[in-house]
Design an enzyme around this catalytic site. Sequence first.
Site, short mmCIF file in Angstrom:
data_model
loop_
_atom_site.label_atom_id
_atom_site.label_comp_id
_atom_site.label_asym_id
_atom_site.label_seq_id
_atom_site.Cartn_x
_atom_site.Cartn_y
_atom_site.Cartn_z
N ASP A 119 39.66 -21.01 -1.25
CA ASP A 119 38.68 -22.28 -0.79
C ASP A 119 39.31 -22.55 -0.96
OD1 ASP A 119 36.51 -20.45 -0.54
OD2 ASP A 119 35.48 -21.12 -2.80
N ASP A 135 33.42 -18.63 5.13
CA ASP A 135 31.92 -19.52 4.81
C ASP A 135 31.03 -19.85 5.43
OD1 ASP A 135 32.69 -18.82 2.54
OD2 ASP A 135 33.64 -20.19 1.56
#
Length: 159
Positions: A119, A135
């Site tokens: 991330d 995401d």
Amino acid sequence: MTGSILRRAPLLGVAGLVVLVDQATKLLAASQLADGRIVQLLPGLINGQLVHNTGAAFSLFRGSVQWLGLLSLAVTTGLLIWVVRHRTPPFWQGMAVAFLLGGTLGNGIDRWRLGHVIDFLALVPINFPIFNPADIAINLAVLCFLVDLWSSRTSSRHG
């Protein structure tokens, strides 16, 4: 079977593009942000900050990499079977499946290859979990499913 896959080429192309963008940007983030550096990507809106997430969205189920990897594999397999076996879906439903397939596969590749998901996108104005392009694609899938649901209900009332 070949004709069925060819009719699904745009859907599979969108999913493939999601995976390509996701994996390329994660590779770039891992190389440029590995030293803990935070970089302004869109000043005042988005920063680049590397995080290794062993959980799911919002770090739920942290440390469940094997279970989440199997779940990613099952969802990816199920979506691919659905794409091949079903008729060409309406536009928004097809986009939803494409985004979900690409996002699930993008994060699944990280889990299988690295044991965590990379991330790196941090929203500056609000305290929100750091996320990645996969995401975003999964959230776009939800939005597309809602638009499809709304448009199919609207057309059934007026048609």
